[in-house]
Design an enzyme around this catalytic site. Structure first.
Site, PDB file in Angstrom:
ATOM      1  N   VAL A  10      11.815  17.680  -2.403  1.00 14.14           N
ATOM      2  CA  VAL A  10      10.521  17.321  -1.818  1.00 14.14           C
ATOM      3  C   VAL A  10      10.787  16.537  -0.543  1.00 14.14           C
ATOM      4  O   VAL A  10      11.463  15.499  -0.577  1.00 14.14           O
ATOM      5  CB  VAL A  10       9.667  16.472  -2.776  1.00 14.14           C
ATOM      6  CG1 VAL A  10       8.307  16.172  -2.143  1.00 14.14           C
ATOM      7  CG2 VAL A  10       9.495  17.162  -4.121  1.00 14.14           C
ATOM      8  N   ASN A  76       6.706  19.050   2.495  1.00 13.76           N
ATOM      9  CA  ASN A  76       5.558  18.148   2.486  1.00 13.76           C
ATOM     10  C   ASN A  76       5.537  17.189   3.670  1.00 13.76           C
ATOM     11  O   ASN A  76       4.461  16.741   4.072  1.00 13.76           O
ATOM     12  CB  ASN A  76       5.557  17.341   1.183  1.00 13.76           C
ATOM     13  CG  ASN A  76       4.631  16.146   1.254  1.00 13.76           C
ATOM     14  OD1 ASN A  76       3.427  16.264   1.120  1.00 13.76           O
ATOM     15  ND2 ASN A  76       5.201  14.962   1.485  1.00 13.76           N
ATOM     16  N   TYR A 137      -2.321  17.967  15.761  1.00 11.34           N
ATOM     17  CA  TYR A 137      -2.091  18.151  14.327  1.00 11.34           C
ATOM     18  C   TYR A 137      -2.602  19.514  13.876  1.00 11.34           C
ATOM     19  O   TYR A 137      -1.908  20.258  13.173  1.00 11.34           O
ATOM     20  CB  TYR A 137      -2.804  17.037  13.561  1.00 11.34           C
ATOM     21  CG  TYR A 137      -2.624  17.088  12.062  1.00 11.34           C
ATOM     22  CD1 TYR A 137      -1.492  16.540  11.471  1.00 11.34           C
ATOM     23  CD2 TYR A 137      -3.595  17.658  11.239  1.00 11.34           C
ATOM     24  CE1 TYR A 137      -1.321  16.575  10.091  1.00 11.34           C
ATOM     25  CE2 TYR A 137      -3.434  17.701   9.870  1.00 11.34           C
ATOM     26  CZ  TYR A 137      -2.298  17.147   9.295  1.00 11.34           C
ATOM     27  OH  TYR A 137      -2.139  17.189   7.935  1.00 11.34           O
ATOM     28  N   LYS A 141      -0.424  22.708  12.388  1.00 12.66           N
ATOM     29  CA  LYS A 141      -0.690  23.285  11.067  1.00 12.66           C
ATOM     30  C   LYS A 141      -1.047  24.769  11.164  1.00 12.66           C
ATOM     31  O   LYS A 141      -0.695  25.559  10.279  1.00 12.66           O
ATOM     32  CB  LYS A 141      -1.803  22.504  10.368  1.00 12.66           C
ATOM     33  CG  LYS A 141      -1.404  21.079   9.976  1.00 12.66           C
ATOM     34  CD  LYS A 141      -0.258  21.064   8.985  1.00 12.66           C
ATOM     35  CE  LYS A 141       0.038  19.669   8.480  1.00 12.66           C
ATOM     36  NZ  LYS A 141       1.101  19.641   7.450  1.00 12.66           N
ATOM     37  N   THR A 172      -4.667   9.753   0.709  1.00  7.23           N
ATOM     38  CA  THR A 172      -3.370   9.117   0.926  1.00  7.23           C
ATOM     39  C   THR A 172      -3.464   8.226   2.163  1.00  7.23           C
ATOM     40  O   THR A 172      -4.493   8.199   2.851  1.00  7.23           O
ATOM     41  CB  THR A 172      -2.262  10.165   1.144  1.00  7.23           C
ATOM     42  OG1 THR A 172      -2.537  10.887   2.365  1.00  7.23           O
ATOM     43  CG2 THR A 172      -2.184  11.134  -0.029  1.00  7.23           C
TER      44      THR A 172
END
Length: 218
Positions: A10, A76, A137, A141, A172
């Site tokens: 991860v 991630n 961003y 993506k 988060t």
């Protein structure tokens, strides 16, 4: 896929969604390498801290040489700088896009040697639709989504499952600046693990993401 026999890497595993990924895989019996720029920041029991900076070629190459038993890669690691200048956008691409390129190229041969396995790329609802406040961003993506589709086709012959994970705001630290409904990281992780077991190619984690993807055709 039996997670009891899986070895999972991860990236960005010291906090947020990555930390929940590492914790949940460990709970299910997997061997878990928790990658972070500063491995000392990985504090959870049951996972193995690994120094890994996905924006650095040498760091990724060193991790691949060390971790030859990996069967699942969770891409991630990500950054949201929300800057409008070129340097900020370039920094987002280095992690959010080129980071996936680096780890995929380094670990795809390892996955092949270990039977195929899976690559999971954590993307966003902004893969589908841009916003001025997050233009770098969103662009990174969107590029990651295209890369994921290409990777799936490229690795199909070696039996590697490639999953694109799209979600709206996840509760988060990264999304703490946003005042909007959020999905829990535990919910996202649960859906991803089910997708691995089902052999799915995509996770649309929340209703907003599903609606946006469905509206693309119109």
């Amino acid at each position: 896929m039996d997670f009891n026999t899986a070895t999972v890497l991860v990236t960005g595993a010291n906090r947020g969604l990555g930390r929940v990924f590492a914790q949940e895989f460990a709970k299910r019996g997997a061997k878990v390498y928790a990658g972070a720029r500063n491995p000392a920041s990985v504090v959870d029991d049951g996972v193995i801290p690994v120094q890994l900076d996905v924006s650095d070629d040498a760091s990724v190459e060193a991790a691949a040489k060390e971790l030859g038993d990996v069967s699942i890669v969770i891409n991630n690691a990500g950054v949201l700088l929300a800057g409008e200048d070129v340097d900020s956008i370039r920094a987002e691409f280095e992690v959010n896009f080129f980071g996936i390129v680096r780890t995929t190229d380094a670990f795809a041969p390892i996955l092949k040697a270990n039977g195929g396995g899976a690559i999971v790329n954590v993307l966003s609802v902004l893969s589908f639709i841009g916003r001025p406040a997050f233009r770098g961003y969103a662009a990174s993506k969107a590029a990651g989504w295209s890369l994921t589709n290409s990777t799936r086709e490229a690795l199909q012959g070696q039996g590697t499952q490639v999953i694109a994970v799209h979600a709206g705001f996840i509760d988060t630290d990264m999304a703490s600046i946003v005042d909007a409904p959020k999905i829990s990281p535990e919910d996202v992780v649960s859906q991803v693990l089910q997708a691995i077991q089902n052999g799915d190619d995509e996770v649309l984690a929340d209703e907003r993401t599903r609606s946006v993807k469905a509206a693309l055709a119109s």
